[in-house]
Design an enzyme around this catalytic site. Structure first.
Site, PDB file in Angstrom:
ATOM      1  N   GLU A   1       1.049 -16.079   9.988  1.00 39.75           N
ATOM      2  CA  GLU A   1       0.375 -16.570  11.190  1.00 39.75           C
ATOM      3  C   GLU A   1       1.360 -16.766  12.345  1.00 39.75           C
ATOM      4  OE1 GLU A   1      -1.706 -18.490   7.575  1.00 39.75           O
ATOM      5  OE2 GLU A   1       0.284 -17.736   8.143  1.00 39.75           O
TER       6      GLU A   1
ATOM      7  N   CYS B   1      -1.625 -22.416   5.468  1.00 41.18           N
ATOM      8  CA  CYS B   1      -1.122 -23.615   4.797  1.00 41.18           C
ATOM      9  C   CYS B   1      -1.312 -24.836   5.693  1.00 41.18           C
ATOM     10  CB  CYS B   1       0.340 -23.447   4.404  1.00 41.18           C
ATOM     11  SG  CYS B   1       1.466 -23.196   5.802  1.00 41.18           S
TER      12      CYS B   1
ATOM     13  N   ARG C   1      16.064   0.700  -7.425  1.00 40.23           N
ATOM     14  CA  ARG C   1      16.979   1.622  -6.757  1.00 40.23           C
ATOM     15  C   ARG C   1      16.253   2.754  -6.026  1.00 40.23           C
ATOM     16  NH1 ARG C   1      18.461   1.279 -11.852  1.00 40.23           N
ATOM     17  NH2 ARG C   1      17.961   3.450 -12.335  1.00 40.23           N
TER      18      ARG C   1
ATOM     19  N   GLU D   1       9.824  -3.860 -19.337  1.00 44.27           N
ATOM     20  CA  GLU D   1      10.247  -2.509 -19.722  1.00 44.27           C
ATOM     21  C   GLU D   1      11.081  -2.661 -20.983  1.00 44.27           C
ATOM     22  OE1 GLU D   1      11.756   0.249 -16.907  1.00 44.27           O
ATOM     23  OE2 GLU D   1      10.447  -0.438 -15.275  1.00 44.27           O
TER      24      GLU D   1
ATOM     25  N   GLY E   1      11.179  -2.050 -25.642  1.00 40.72           N
ATOM     26  CA  GLY E   1      10.913  -1.126 -26.732  1.00 40.72           C
ATOM     27  C   GLY E   1       9.677  -1.506 -27.521  1.00 40.72           C
TER      28      GLY E   1
END
Length: 380
Positions: free
Chosen positions: A61, A92, A224, A311, A313
């Protein structure tokens, strides 16, 4: 110098513009929500726009009001007196690291404020709109509420449950394999899918993996391949505190948390070396000498993590899924058949279909030559 004026035909188009602006706060505003705001004159002309900046800096805002001033709008004159602010989240009403946004809107002389959705933060939760109404502004809430909530799904989760929204990313072949039997997995999917995966990493306040993936792939767990202002917190689940001191995940920039199930003092030299490498070690022990995964989520919630990106196994994936801790699956499926190999998640075996987890599809998109699938659990 500004371009030709932009005009909005109706409230819906103005709020859609605000939502598009809010996406500019992804990878910037955490742990604060992603919010966009547009200020529109009575003739539909855009007076000012903006989105939330980094934590502690201006909210959407205030950015929109500053933009309006830069464009030449008189903040208490004819243009602003009948104007409407379209905000993707309720303004807020409390003093945090910045002053209340509702007071800034009142002070600007606006006539109306339209919010997409109420702020789930207990410090706001309707009080912002009530303050605006008490000051004589027209108010309404609910325009494109679903879209606004989806943009801040992690913030809503943390405010309402204390837990981050957990998204598990998996790259797999058509036969559901994430790696060959020898562990090799780079690369099953193509570069467009990998870049898209980094865009989802950028949304997250933290990226989590397990010690097995750390050993096999030595990932950096950073963003990245797409631009970002913030690097997510990096998190490792390592029950026996076996993280190598030369692991790439410890390389700067960014903070690293290693959750273990043993007292780090029992491995004092190694623990000291990890701390010297920049890691924070946290003991949260669960059953069977394993890390308490639910406890990890609770701790990350207290640290302001809105979205947690997994991420890992097949073993850690299986544990998280069995415990019902995953809110969304993000699966990249490559047009390949790997044959024998590692599975997406170590689940089962089950005796009947009634035992298996049931999910619902959200969307399906082509990303390069790969298929991106998103699903959420059925919890009805």
């Amino acid at each position: 110098m500004h371009d030709s004026p932009i005009y909005f035909a109706d409230d819906l188009s103005a709020m859609r513009h605000a939502l598009a602006l809010a996406e500019g706060a992804i990878g910037l505003s955490d742990p604060n929500p992603r919010v966009g705001c547009v200020i529109v004159a009575t003739d539909g002309r855009l007076l000012g726009s903006g989105h939330t900046q980094a934590a502690g800096a201006a909210h959407a805002e205030v950015m929109a009001l500053r933009d309006a001033q830069a464009r030449g709008a008189d903040l208490q004159g004819v243009l602003m007196r009948g104007a409407t602010a379209f905000v993707t989240l309720e303004p807020c009403s409390h003093h945090g690291r910045t002053p209340p946004c509702c007071e800034a809107l009142i002070g600007a002389g606006l006539a109306r404020v339209v919010a997409a959705i109420e702020d789930p933060n207990p410090q706001v939760a309707g009080q912002g709109m009530a303050r605006l109404a008490a000051a004589g502004l027209q108010t309404s809430v609910g325009l494109l509420a679903d879209e606004a909530r989806e943009l801040n799904i992690g913030f809503f989760s943390r405010m309402q449950t204390g837990l981050p929204f957990v998204r598990m990313k998996i790259a797999a072949s058509m036969d559901g394999r994430t790696a060959l039997l020898n562990g090799r997995s780079q690369w099953i999917t193509g570069s467009p899918a990998r870049s898209d995966g980094h865009a989802w990493r950028r949304r997250a306040g933290a990226i989590l993996t397990g010690i097995g993936t750390l050993r096999d792939d030595n990932p950096r767990l950073d963003v990245r391949l797409v631009p970002t202002a913030l690097q997510p917190l990096r998190v490792v689940i390592d029950s026996r505190l076996e993280t190598p001191v030369d692991a790439q995940v410890l390389a700067p920039p960014g903070e690293v948390l290693i959750y273990c199930a043993i007292d780090p003092q029992t491995q004092a030299p190694h623990a000291q070396a990890l701390r010297a490498g920049g890691a924070t070690l946290i003991e949260i022990a669960g059953a069977k000498a394993k890390v308490d995964l639910a406890g990890v989520l609770r701790d990350l919630g207290t640290r302001g993590v809105n979205e947690l990106h997994i991420e890992a196994g097949h073993k850690l994936n299986g544990s998280l899924l069995r415990e019902g801790l995953v809110d969304e699956l993000l699966v990249y499926m490559a047009p390949k058949l790997l044959g024998p190999g590692l599975e997406m998640a170590a689940l089962g075996p089950f005796e009947s279909l009634q035992e298996v987890q049931s999910w619902r599809w959200l969307d399906c998109s082509m990303i390069g030559e790969d298929l991106r699938l998103r699903a959420r659990p059925r919890r009805d």
